[in-house]
Write a protein that holds these residues in place. Structure first.
Motif, PDB file in Angstrom:
ATOM      1  N   TRP A 185      -7.574  -3.168  -4.959  1.00 34.83           N
ATOM      2  CA  TRP A 185      -7.900  -4.020  -3.824  1.00 34.83           C
ATOM      3  C   TRP A 185      -6.707  -4.208  -2.890  1.00 34.83           C
ATOM      4  CZ3 TRP A 185     -12.391  -5.141  -1.941  1.00 34.83           C
ATOM      5  CH2 TRP A 185     -13.507  -5.233  -2.753  1.00 34.83           C
ATOM      6  N   SER A 186      -5.509  -4.117  -3.418  1.00 38.02           N
ATOM      7  CA  SER A 186      -4.322  -4.482  -2.649  1.00 38.02           C
ATOM      8  C   SER A 186      -4.217  -3.705  -1.345  1.00 38.02           C
ATOM      9  CB  SER A 186      -3.066  -4.262  -3.501  1.00 38.02           C
ATOM     10  OG  SER A 186      -1.907  -4.626  -2.787  1.00 38.02           O
ATOM     11  N   ASP A 187      -4.300  -2.385  -1.420  1.00 40.51           N
ATOM     12  CA  ASP A 187      -4.125  -1.565  -0.216  1.00 40.51           C
ATOM     13  C   ASP A 187      -5.247  -1.805   0.793  1.00 40.51           C
ATOM     14  OD1 ASP A 187      -1.787  -0.349  -1.183  1.00 40.51           O
ATOM     15  OD2 ASP A 187      -2.973   1.024  -2.397  1.00 40.51           O
ATOM     16  N   ILE A 188      -6.469  -2.057   0.309  1.00 38.39           N
ATOM     17  CA  ILE A 188      -7.599  -2.301   1.215  1.00 38.39           C
ATOM     18  C   ILE A 188      -7.420  -3.615   1.955  1.00 38.39           C
ATOM     19  CG2 ILE A 188     -10.091  -2.679   1.328  1.00 38.39           C
ATOM     20  CD1 ILE A 188     -10.349  -0.911  -1.161  1.00 38.39           C
ATOM     21  N   VAL A 226       5.765   2.159   8.420  1.00 36.43           N
ATOM     22  CA  VAL A 226       6.659   2.888   7.509  1.00 36.43           C
ATOM     23  C   VAL A 226       6.499   2.360   6.094  1.00 36.43           C
ATOM     24  CG1 VAL A 226       9.063   3.363   6.944  1.00 36.43           C
ATOM     25  CG2 VAL A 226       8.304   3.458   9.326  1.00 36.43           C
ATOM     26  N   GLY A 227       6.409   1.005   5.968  1.00 33.34           N
ATOM     27  CA  GLY A 227       6.274   0.413   4.640  1.00 33.34           C
ATOM     28  C   GLY A 227       5.012   0.855   3.936  1.00 33.34           C
ATOM     29  N   VAL A 228       3.885   0.804   4.659  1.00 30.52           N
ATOM     30  CA  VAL A 228       2.619   1.234   4.061  1.00 30.52           C
ATOM     31  C   VAL A 228       2.672   2.723   3.710  1.00 30.52           C
ATOM     32  CG1 VAL A 228       0.158   1.578   4.507  1.00 30.52           C
ATOM     33  CG2 VAL A 228       1.258  -0.558   5.194  1.00 30.52           C
ATOM     34  N   VAL A 230       5.380   4.470   2.915  1.00 26.28           N
ATOM     35  CA  VAL A 230       6.210   4.586   1.709  1.00 26.28           C
ATOM     36  C   VAL A 230       5.426   4.141   0.476  1.00 26.28           C
ATOM     37  CG1 VAL A 230       8.246   3.641   0.551  1.00 26.28           C
ATOM     38  CG2 VAL A 230       8.398   4.379   2.930  1.00 26.28           C
ATOM     39  N   ARG A 231       4.643   3.067   0.635  1.00 26.26           N
ATOM     40  CA  ARG A 231       3.846   2.564  -0.484  1.00 26.26           C
ATOM     41  C   ARG A 231       2.825   3.609  -0.944  1.00 26.26           C
ATOM     42  NH1 ARG A 231       1.686   1.384  -4.441  1.00 26.26           N
ATOM     43  NH2 ARG A 231       0.532  -0.495  -4.976  1.00 26.26           N
ATOM     44  N   LEU A 232       2.145   4.260   0.007  1.00 22.72           N
ATOM     45  CA  LEU A 232       1.169   5.280  -0.353  1.00 22.72           C
ATOM     46  C   LEU A 232       1.839   6.482  -1.002  1.00 22.72           C
ATOM     47  CD1 LEU A 232      -1.156   5.139   2.790  1.00 22.72           C
ATOM     48  CD2 LEU A 232      -1.600   4.212   0.512  1.00 22.72           C
ATOM     49  N   LEU A 233       2.992   6.877  -0.479  1.00 23.36           N
ATOM     50  CA  LEU A 233       3.738   7.966  -1.113  1.00 23.36           C
ATOM     51  C   LEU A 233       4.163   7.576  -2.518  1.00 23.36           C
ATOM     52  CD1 LEU A 233       6.015   9.263   1.800  1.00 23.36           C
ATOM     53  CD2 LEU A 233       4.108  10.471   0.718  1.00 23.36           C
ATOM     54  N   ASP A 234       4.527   6.299  -2.670  1.00 19.57           N
ATOM     55  CA  ASP A 234       4.965   5.818  -3.975  1.00 19.57           C
ATOM     56  C   ASP A 234       3.830   5.904  -4.990  1.00 19.57           C
ATOM     57  OD1 ASP A 234       6.565   4.497  -5.897  1.00 19.57           O
ATOM     58  OD2 ASP A 234       5.621   2.602  -5.390  1.00 19.57           O
TER      59      ASP A 234
END
Length: 594
Positions: A185-188, A226-228, A230-234
């Motif tokens: 749910w977090s990313d949505i 950029v943060g999102v 990086v988060r998706l790449l992570d």
């Protein structure tokens, strides 16, 4: 004093973190751990099966300490709120209603703590709290933007602190913590809330009109983008980079903490200088004298201006009765209720640790009922206002004891309602298997009654309702404890106490002194709020609707009490009919605690 406290907050987490590091692996013994060696962020667990015997992995340490970026942005938000609240004349919505700024700061502080403890312990509990806090950061800024848009249109809530939007945001903050039980749910939620806030700020609120505001928002969007990213790449690093992605996992997640924290700080920095004239009417309203003539005029002007909700709810903070100095959703109330609910949840968990199963819940309810009733008897004898004060249009200020009692009761009922919602969702223990529909209705009606009474100026009536219910619940708690403990004599005594106390308090006193008095002793309300003889101007249907909305849940509560009383009495008569109480252990299965 405020700034000194903020300086203390800057040192606290560093000392706390150092203490946790010094405690080492033993600090987390006994807490629920992930079954897998690596969690979704690729961090190795501290110790335990599959963990490193030599100590914590460096990626855990870095991700823990970078989480404090949220904490320090929260301190910066509190600092800004203090500067704007006491250091200058109000010039925008944030200055007028500092509660929004405090709530935003509180979510940042909470997320910093939850994220640090999650990465330090890697337990499922703190994973949920970390995810809930991360999603929760976006709920208040979105709600704040929506309220300002609403206020800019001249609709209800302009300049009044946006109580409805604030309460919805608080509800959203609680809801995302429940949603955090399920991964994904977090990313949505994050993306949806951020896009929604951006659309409101750059659309109807015209963030592009101020160069500083436009630059700050541009920086915010760039950093969050950029943060999102990086988060998706992570999250997908292993799929994208293979095993090498696992080895540098701390780069992605630690950088995500710092970049998003910086983005929020940029937005807080730019928001202080925005000019919003449409919110400054609150400053004028706060200076109004407390007398019937002035308040009736304000109510009438608000009615003509369309500020009444649904035709019978006066604009905040005015109610149907006026308590001098009463601010229903002030920061002290909001944080008192939320903080009290958290403490009560901790108390419930503590009792469940001492006594597992149903007995833990019974002991929790018993201890709270006794504590609140004792406090009421000792502290509220003179401030509850039995008699004519209940339905007076102008009422004296609430005493400290009554205020504290009411806030504690709202926290208690909120925690109980949320516990039952968790059970309904099938993710907690609140449901206890078979759903008790009557008890669910009871909790909903009680919560509505006390919240409505607090908002509409009938706090003394709400306190009386709560005292009657809590005092009559103590014998019920004793009966249930005696059932489990097989204390036969205590069971007989407690059953007798239940029958007597419920007959006097719930079946007779509740309708006689509260429901009937609301109909018989509130005649002045019709004159004051009516559309004749210089009244506020509310049509008769609006006044009647107000009575229906406020009295219906009271009648529901009385009906449920009568229903349970008949059930208890029937079981007692049944047991007496078959030989005197041998089946007493099965009494009152329908009563689960309220």
């Amino acid at each position: 004093m405020v700034k000194a406290g903020l300086w203390a907050l800057t040192v606290g987490p560093i000392l706390g973190g150092m203490w946790l590091e010094w405690c080492g692996e033993g600090m987390w013994d006994g807490m629920e751990r992930y079954r897998k060696w690596r969690d979704e962020y690729g961090e190795r667990r501290r110790g335990g099966e599959g963990g490193s015997e030599s100590g914590k992995a460096i990626i855990t340490v870095i991700n823990s300490w970078t989480s404090l970026s949220y904490w320090y942005v929260g301190i910066y938000a509190l600092w800004q709120a203090a500067e704007r609240g006491w250091g200058r004349e109000p010039q925008n919505c944030g200055d007028v209603s500092l509660m929004w700024q405090v709530c935003i700061a509180g979510t940042l502080l909470w997320t910093g703590v939850a994220s640090f403890l999650f990465h330090a312990s890697l337990t499922e509990l703190w994973r949920m709290l970390d995810a809930g806090g991360t999603m929760g950061i976006t709920t208040f800024p979105l709600g704040f933007a929506l309220w300002r848009w609403w206020a800019s249109l001249g609709l209800r809530g302009a300049g009044e602190g946006g109580e409805v939007f604030l309460l919805i945001s608080i509800g959203g903050f609680i809801m995302v913590h429940i949603m955090a039980r399920t991964a994904g749910w977090s990313d949505i939620v994050l993306v949806t809330n951020l896009v929604g806030q951006l659309a409101v700020e750059w659309g109807p609120l015209g963030a592009w009109k101020s160069r500083r505001h436009a630059y700050a928002w541009g920086g915010y969007v760039a950093l969050m983008g950029v943060g999102v990213g990086v988060r998706l790449l992570d999250v997908k690093r292993k799929k994208i980079f293979g095993e090498w992605g696992q080895k540098v996992a701390w780069v992605g997640h630690g950088v995500w903490h710092i970049i998003t924290g910086t983005a929020v700080a940029v937005l807080i920095w730019c928001g202080g200088d925005v000019k919003e004239e449409f919110c400054l009417v609150t400053v004028e309203a706060a200076a109004q004298p407390f007398n019937a003539e002035s308040i009736v005029k304000r109510l009438g002007d608000g009615l003509k201006g369309g500020d009444w909700m649904l035709g019978f709810i006066p604009p905040y903070p005015l109610g149907h009765a006026q308590i001098e100095g009463h601010e229903p959703w002030g920061w002290g109330v909001v944080f008192g209720v939320l903080g009290g609910a958290v403490l009560l949840r901790g108390l419930r968990m503590g009792w469940k640790k001492v006594r597992e199963g149903r007995l833990g819940d019974i002991l929790y309810f018993s201890s709270v009922h006794v504590a609140l009733t004792t406090f009421a008897v000792i502290s509220l004898r003179e401030s509850v206002g039995w008699g004519e004060d209940w339905w007076a249009f102008l009422q004296p200020p609430l005493g400290g004891g009554l205020w504290a009692y009411y806030v504690a009761q709202m926290a208690f009922n909120l925690e109980a309602a949320l516990y039952m919602v968790e059970g309904l969702a099938g993710s907690g223990e609140g449901g206890g298997g078979k759903k008790d529909v009557a008890m669910m209705i009871h909790h909903a009606a009680t919560l509505f009654v006390i919240m409505a009474a607090w908002r509409f100026g009938f706090a003394r009536v709400g306190a009386a309702v709560l005292i009657i219910h809590d005092a009559s619940d103590i014998p019920i708690d004793a009966m249930r404890i005696c059932q489990i403990a097989d204390a036969e004599l205590g069971l007989y005594v407690s059953v007798a106490a239940v029958l007597v106390s419920w007959a006097i308090l719930r079946v007779y006193a509740f309708p006689a002194y509260i429901i009937l008095s609301a109909l018989k002793e509130s005649g002045d309300m019709w004159k004051i709020f009516g559309d004749k003889n210089g009244g506020v101007g509310v049509p008769e249907w609006g006044i009647a609707m107000g009575y229906v909305v406020e009295l219906t849940p009271l009648v529901v509560l009385w009906g449920l009490s009568c229903y349970w009383y008949v059930v208890i009495l029937g079981k007692v008569l049944e047991e007496l009919g078959v030989g005197g109480g041998g089946g007493g252990k099965n009494k009152n299965k329908n009563k689960k605690g309220d």
